[in-house]
Enzyme design. Structure first.
Site, PDB file in Angstrom:
ATOM      1  N   ALA A  48     -14.739 -33.301  48.016  1.00  0.00           N
ATOM      2  CA  ALA A  48     -13.978 -32.837  49.178  1.00  0.00           C
ATOM      3  C   ALA A  48     -14.835 -32.717  50.447  1.00  0.00           C
ATOM      4  O   ALA A  48     -14.467 -33.297  51.483  1.00  0.00           O
ATOM      5  CB  ALA A  48     -13.272 -31.524  48.838  1.00  0.00           C
ATOM      6  N   ARG A  89      -6.420 -40.294  51.061  1.00  0.00           N
ATOM      7  CA  ARG A  89      -6.202 -39.522  49.826  1.00  0.00           C
ATOM      8  C   ARG A  89      -5.468 -38.232  50.187  1.00  0.00           C
ATOM      9  O   ARG A  89      -5.716 -37.656  51.245  1.00  0.00           O
ATOM     10  CB  ARG A  89      -7.531 -39.215  49.112  1.00  0.00           C
ATOM     11  CG  ARG A  89      -8.206 -40.492  48.563  1.00  0.00           C
ATOM     12  CD  ARG A  89      -9.367 -40.153  47.644  1.00  0.00           C
ATOM     13  NE  ARG A  89      -8.895 -39.639  46.371  1.00  0.00           N
ATOM     14  CZ  ARG A  89      -9.703 -39.047  45.473  1.00  0.00           C
ATOM     15  NH1 ARG A  89     -10.980 -38.883  45.736  1.00  0.00           N
ATOM     16  NH2 ARG A  89      -9.207 -38.606  44.323  1.00  0.00           N
ATOM     17  N   GLN A 196     -17.061 -38.948  36.744  1.00  0.00           N
ATOM     18  CA  GLN A 196     -18.000 -38.423  37.747  1.00  0.00           C
ATOM     19  C   GLN A 196     -19.051 -37.514  37.104  1.00  0.00           C
ATOM     20  O   GLN A 196     -20.177 -37.439  37.587  1.00  0.00           O
ATOM     21  CB  GLN A 196     -17.235 -37.646  38.839  1.00  0.00           C
ATOM     22  CG  GLN A 196     -16.343 -38.506  39.719  1.00  0.00           C
ATOM     23  CD  GLN A 196     -14.929 -38.609  39.185  1.00  0.00           C
ATOM     24  OE1 GLN A 196     -14.680 -38.441  37.997  1.00  0.00           O
ATOM     25  NE2 GLN A 196     -13.987 -38.910  40.063  1.00  0.00           N
ATOM     26  N   ASP A 237     -10.930 -28.921  45.609  1.00  0.00           N
ATOM     27  CA  ASP A 237     -10.468 -29.895  46.599  1.00  0.00           C
ATOM     28  C   ASP A 237      -9.519 -29.277  47.619  1.00  0.00           C
ATOM     29  O   ASP A 237      -9.398 -29.767  48.741  1.00  0.00           O
ATOM     30  CB  ASP A 237      -9.806 -31.085  45.908  1.00  0.00           C
ATOM     31  CG  ASP A 237     -10.856 -31.916  45.199  1.00  0.00           C
ATOM     32  OD1 ASP A 237     -11.238 -31.556  44.076  1.00  0.00           O
ATOM     33  OD2 ASP A 237     -11.328 -32.906  45.791  1.00  0.00           O
ATOM     34  N   LYS A 248     -10.608 -31.327  40.301  1.00  0.00           N
ATOM     35  CA  LYS A 248     -10.538 -32.494  39.414  1.00  0.00           C
ATOM     36  C   LYS A 248      -9.753 -32.180  38.137  1.00  0.00           C
ATOM     37  O   LYS A 248      -9.905 -31.102  37.562  1.00  0.00           O
ATOM     38  CB  LYS A 248     -11.973 -32.906  39.061  1.00  0.00           C
ATOM     39  CG  LYS A 248     -12.127 -34.108  38.165  1.00  0.00           C
ATOM     40  CD  LYS A 248     -11.397 -35.333  38.633  1.00  0.00           C
ATOM     41  CE  LYS A 248     -11.733 -35.742  40.051  1.00  0.00           C
ATOM     42  NZ  LYS A 248     -10.690 -36.621  40.640  1.00  0.00           N
TER      43      LYS A 248
END
Lengths: 349, 349
Positions: A48, A89, A196, A237, A248
């Site tokens: 973010a 996004r 990730q 985020d 996530k």
């Protein structure tokens, strides 16, 4: 931290291409806005705060590339860039926060010359980056107070240097704890589908000499059952004003498991990740991404090609499962609806 | 079910090579015991009941391959095979259950001729397969009573035809419900690291026309939070006499999430999966597998090569989180320590 996730280099935006890590550390140069948009959409740059920083530079780049000769035409061009980047996004609010900030600078400087406006925008983008750097340090200072010598901590996704301009959010806490000689051990959830945790968090932590062990997301529960996890730290985020936090996919699962096993669960995020306009997490838009991300693992097919897939990129952890939210302004605790008002008054002055 | 997971073909053991699915349906022919051992260890054949069946045939094959001319020497040879196969994998008790059963037949027939003993062993292995077939049907009949028209169910790993001689355990319940025109929707957890859910369960269910959607393991919680899951059905690899159940890693996580979201959580397993010698799940040996399984996804590297990994293949769900255990003898419920005594008396008569 030697990692420079987002950088303004000779009038271009240089990003670490995070889709290629840990196999290769290479950079993508954004000379135009479309390349940047695609880099954000395809997670070449992610996290973010880093998305926010990249978007800020995107607006500066958009201004730089504009051929407008009048401030008014420049304003039009820049507003187009802002609207376009906002579609990259949907979930991480730092994107919109940075674009909003750039928009305010555009407005505040519209009486200036074309080059004056361009300069002001670039300065603001640079400021966003610099501020993120100091926010990382401040969050880490507050957060590291929560860590005891010898703690074993768990995290998901990458909330580190690759997600910010410096130290990271959750991982920043670990880096700081380590610098204080609090020997810690980190478990990193691999974070399917885009891995990730496996690709970025392990890479970062290993490079910094932090003791890290990789697990599949499904293994976190058995570690908690065996009392191997002292604390959980995750990034965010978007956080609603009641403390509900989108992060996530897989984070909510960890929060429920933490509650069941009586393990403290902390969210670490700068104030730029808060969306005070939202009453609760119910209103946070959750990005759903293509099924091929799940049907494949880094390009390798792992399921029937035609199988239906559900692939939400984020989930929302309700405030009641969050032990504390670590920000650059301090650690906030329940009742969040009350305590976060103080955060709002500090940052929205 | 057209899938023949384990089959005795012309004096050899034919296995579907499950490591190649869903890309390729091909078979491995075990002409010797080492090939079978490796097939079990490397999960070419997997699923507790299927491992038991394969082990039964393994003993029959070992007898067939023996050059012993006396019953006594044959007994020695067969006992060696039994000891060797017992080392293939530690958790699924069906392996030991089948080997124990073959050992009893060996003992009971030791007065017979060499060829008589060989025949008796092959017949027993065939019986194990046949019995597994009917157990699948019986479990499915009991289990399907738990399913209402229109239910959405969740499962992990593969507890289907590829794990048994027929219908499967958990998936058998779904097949039966479907045959009863109870339109159901199945979510399949991909089941990292070896992706049995993504590769095998989706393949089986799609082939049978069952509505299946693939998710990453970390996405189950968000589905439960959104009230999209009515019931959870999983298989088991070993169940202690108090009802604690070992199953594929990730199962315990689902059980905790199910409790938090008040979703019924059922284990489906034949009596051959119960280990009445164990007081609780604490005593179930949990296999830890190599780190490379996590560092890679079907051979594709997804993490730094040298990162430390924790890779337990199973976890243990405590009895208190299990709503019911579906067996071929009926559905058992709490208090398991009491109710499972009845199961024991039925099957250990």
């Amino acid at each position: 931290m030697k990692i420079e996730t987002v950088k303004w280099v000779n009038g271009k935006i240089r990003l670490i291409d995070q889709t290629l890590l840990p196999h290769k550390l290479s950079y993508v140069m954004c000379r135009d806005i479309k390349t940047l948009w695609q880099a954000i959409r395809s997670l070449k740059v992610r996290g973010a705060p880093a998305i926010g920083i990249a978007a800020g530079f995107g607006v500066a780049l958009g201004a730089k590339l504009s051929n407008a000769r009048s401030p008014k035409n420049l304003e039009k061009d820049v507003n187009k860039v802002i609207s376009y980047l906002a579609t990259a996004r949907p979930t991480a609010v730092n994107l919109f926060w940075a674009l909003e900030r750039m928009k305010r600078i555009l407005l505040a400087n519209k009486a200036k010359s074309v080059s004056g406006i361009k300069k002001a925008l670039l300065k603001e983008a640079m400021d966003i980056l610099k501020e993120d750097r100091s926010m990382c340090r401040e969050m880490a200072s507050f957060g590291s107070k929560l860590i005891k010598k010898g703690d074993t901590v768990l995290t998901i996704c990458n909330a580190g240097a690759l997600a910010t301009a410096d130290y990271g959010t959750a991982l920043g806490v670990f880096y700081k704890a380590r610098s204080q000689a609090k020997k810690i051990k980190v478990y990193s959830c691999e974070t399917r589908p885009l891995l990730q945790g496996a690709r970025l968090t392990t890479w970062e932590l290993m490079m910094s000499g932090v003791d890290v062990t990789l697990i599949c997301d499904s293994m976190a529960a058995t570690l908690m059952q065996k009392k191997k996890i002292d604390k959980i730290f995750v990034g965010a985020d978007r956080i609603a004003r009641n403390g509900d936090a989108a992060n996530k996919i897989g984070t909510y699962s960890l929060a429920v498991l933490a509650r069941y096993h009586k393990i403290p669960f902390y969210v670490v995020a700068p104030s730029s990740t808060f969306d005070f306009s939202l009453k609760s997490g119910l209103y946070i838009p959750i990005e759903e991404r293509p099924g091929c991300e799940v049907r494949r693992a880094l390009g390798k097919r792992i399921a029937p090609d035609k199988v239906k897939v559900y692939n939400p990129a984020f989930d929302v952890t309700p405030n009641k499962l969050i032990t504390g939210i670590v920000t650059e302004k301090g650690i906030f605790r329940k009742p969040y609806t009350e305590t976060l008002k103080k955060l709002k008054s500090k940052v929205c002055a």
